[in-house]
Design a protein around this motif. Structure first.
Motif, PDB file in Angstrom:
ATOM      1  N   GLY A 135      28.804  32.404  27.161  1.00 24.92           N
ATOM      2  CA  GLY A 135      29.685  32.596  28.306  1.00 24.92           C
ATOM      3  C   GLY A 135      29.058  33.385  29.429  1.00 24.92           C
ATOM      4  O   GLY A 135      27.946  33.899  29.307  1.00 24.92           O
ATOM      5  N   PRO A 136      29.768  33.491  30.533  1.00 32.15           N
ATOM      6  CA  PRO A 136      29.280  34.267  31.685  1.00 32.15           C
ATOM      7  C   PRO A 136      29.381  35.769  31.414  1.00 32.15           C
ATOM      8  O   PRO A 136      30.034  36.198  30.459  1.00 32.15           O
ATOM      9  N   GLY A 137      28.761  36.549  32.265  1.00 29.92           N
ATOM     10  CA  GLY A 137      28.887  37.997  32.171  1.00 29.92           C
ATOM     11  C   GLY A 137      30.280  38.445  32.567  1.00 29.92           C
ATOM     12  O   GLY A 137      31.044  37.692  33.171  1.00 29.92           O
ATOM     13  N   PRO A 138      30.631  39.680  32.257  1.00 34.22           N
ATOM     14  CA  PRO A 138      31.976  40.174  32.578  1.00 34.22           C
ATOM     15  C   PRO A 138      32.148  40.458  34.062  1.00 34.22           C
ATOM     16  O   PRO A 138      31.185  40.684  34.787  1.00 34.22           O
ATOM     17  N   TRP A 139      33.389  40.447  34.490  1.00 28.00           N
ATOM     18  CA  TRP A 139      33.763  40.722  35.872  1.00 28.00           C
ATOM     19  C   TRP A 139      34.990  41.609  35.884  1.00 28.00           C
ATOM     20  O   TRP A 139      35.766  41.644  34.920  1.00 28.00           O
ATOM     21  N   ILE A 140      35.154  42.313  36.990  1.00 31.84           N
ATOM     22  CA  ILE A 140      36.330  43.148  37.244  1.00 31.84           C
ATOM     23  C   ILE A 140      36.740  42.900  38.686  1.00 31.84           C
ATOM     24  O   ILE A 140      35.889  42.903  39.574  1.00 31.84           O
ATOM     25  N   GLN A 141      38.018  42.711  38.918  1.00 32.97           N
ATOM     26  CA  GLN A 141      38.524  42.623  40.282  1.00 32.97           C
ATOM     27  C   GLN A 141      39.376  43.853  40.560  1.00 32.97           C
ATOM     28  O   GLN A 141      39.994  44.412  39.645  1.00 32.97           O
ATOM     29  N   PHE A 142      39.403  44.247  41.821  1.00 33.66           N
ATOM     30  CA  PHE A 142      40.245  45.353  42.248  1.00 33.66           C
ATOM     31  C   PHE A 142      40.900  44.980  43.569  1.00 33.66           C
ATOM     32  O   PHE A 142      40.237  44.482  44.485  1.00 33.66           O
ATOM     33  N   GLY A 143      42.193  45.198  43.654  1.00 26.38           N
ATOM     34  CA  GLY A 143      42.925  44.945  44.886  1.00 26.38           C
ATOM     35  C   GLY A 143      44.297  45.580  44.809  1.00 26.38           C
ATOM     36  O   GLY A 143      44.909  45.639  43.749  1.00 26.38           O
ATOM     37  N   GLU A 144      44.758  46.107  45.921  1.00 23.90           N
ATOM     38  CA  GLU A 144      46.087  46.713  46.007  1.00 23.90           C
ATOM     39  C   GLU A 144      46.358  47.693  44.871  1.00 23.90           C
ATOM     40  O   GLU A 144      47.379  47.617  44.191  1.00 23.90           O
ATOM     41  N   GLN A 145      45.412  48.579  44.619  1.00 25.59           N
ATOM     42  CA  GLN A 145      45.523  49.628  43.599  1.00 25.59           C
ATOM     43  C   GLN A 145      45.626  49.081  42.176  1.00 25.59           C
ATOM     44  O   GLN A 145      46.197  49.736  41.295  1.00 25.59           O
ATOM     45  N   THR A 146      45.070  47.882  41.946  1.00 24.50           N
ATOM     46  CA  THR A 146      45.147  47.272  40.627  1.00 24.50           C
ATOM     47  C   THR A 146      43.799  46.694  40.211  1.00 24.50           C
ATOM     48  O   THR A 146      43.183  45.946  40.969  1.00 24.50           O
ATOM     49  N   PHE A 147      43.356  47.065  39.008  1.00 20.83           N
ATOM     50  CA  PHE A 147      42.202  46.418  38.395  1.00 20.83           C
ATOM     51  C   PHE A 147      42.705  45.206  37.626  1.00 20.83           C
ATOM     52  O   PHE A 147      43.783  45.250  37.011  1.00 20.83           O
ATOM     53  N   ASN A 148      41.916  44.152  37.625  1.00 18.23           N
ATOM     54  CA  ASN A 148      42.238  42.928  36.902  1.00 18.23           C
ATOM     55  C   ASN A 148      40.989  42.518  36.132  1.00 18.23           C
ATOM     56  O   ASN A 148      39.889  42.496  36.707  1.00 18.23           O
ATOM     57  N   MET A 149      41.138  42.199  34.843  1.00 20.42           N
ATOM     58  CA  MET A 149      39.998  41.790  34.025  1.00 20.42           C
ATOM     59  C   MET A 149      40.475  40.987  32.821  1.00 20.42           C
ATOM     60  O   MET A 149      41.639  41.095  32.423  1.00 20.42           O
ATOM     61  N   ASP A 150      39.578  40.178  32.278  1.00 24.66           N
ATOM     62  CA  ASP A 150      39.854  39.436  31.051  1.00 24.66           C
ATOM     63  C   ASP A 150      39.109  40.109  29.908  1.00 24.66           C
ATOM     64  O   ASP A 150      37.936  40.491  30.066  1.00 24.66           O
ATOM     65  N   VAL A 151      39.779  40.239  28.763  1.00 27.33           N
ATOM     66  CA  VAL A 151      39.184  40.901  27.607  1.00 27.33           C
ATOM     67  C   VAL A 151      39.547  40.168  26.318  1.00 27.33           C
ATOM     68  O   VAL A 151      40.572  39.496  26.244  1.00 27.33           O
ATOM     69  N   THR A 152      38.687  40.335  25.321  1.00 26.31           N
ATOM     70  CA  THR A 152      38.994  39.877  23.970  1.00 26.31           C
ATOM     71  C   THR A 152      39.854  40.944  23.295  1.00 26.31           C
ATOM     72  O   THR A 152      40.069  42.027  23.853  1.00 26.31           O
TER      73      THR A 152
END
Length: 131
Positions: free
Chosen positions: A45-62
């Motif tokens: 799979g691809p490497g991990p990513w993190i998004q941040f916007g409007e005071q919120t982190f968003n990420m996918d995890v196992t």
């Protein structure tokens, strides 16, 4: 902001903090951070990513990563999980974390997520891929 990648803890945290400031100044919808793909951790799979916007982190995890994320959050009591979503067709959980803090604290958290949750070494390379 003129640089978009870093591979030492100090440089990454400065890069992430600068990205948060640029994101806020531009009023963009979100910023995205990515880490090097590690075949030993990520498989095909691809490497991990993190998004941040409007005071919120968003990420996918196992499931294992989610447990490590919850442990990490004990070091950031001002951050809290607001939403966990696990669609049947997905192999994991999408996590949204409310994080109201200054750019340096947000940057430190993002760096720790890549290391503690996604098991990257201290020398991992990260990129700001969207602001």
């Amino acid at each position: 902001m003129t640089r978009f990648e870093a591979d030492t803890p100090r440089e990454r945290r400065k890069l992430f903090a600068d990205a948060v400031v640029a994101h806020r100044n531009r009023g963009s919808a979100f910023l995205t951070l990515e880490a090097d793909r590690d075949p030993d951790v990520d498989g095909e799979g691809p490497g991990p990513w993190i998004q941040f916007g409007e005071q919120t982190f968003n990420m996918d995890v196992t499931d294992e990563e989610l447990a490590r994320l919850k442990d990490l959050l004990s070091e950031f009591p001002e951050f809290r999980i607001d939403q966990l979503e696990s669609p049947d067709e997905a192999e994991g959980t999408n996590v949204r974390i409310t994080a109201r803090s200054d750019a340096n604290r947000l940057a430190g958290f993002a760096d720790q997520v890549f290391q503690a949750v996604y098991e990257r070494t201290e020398e991992y390379r990260a990129w700001v891929v969207a602001i």
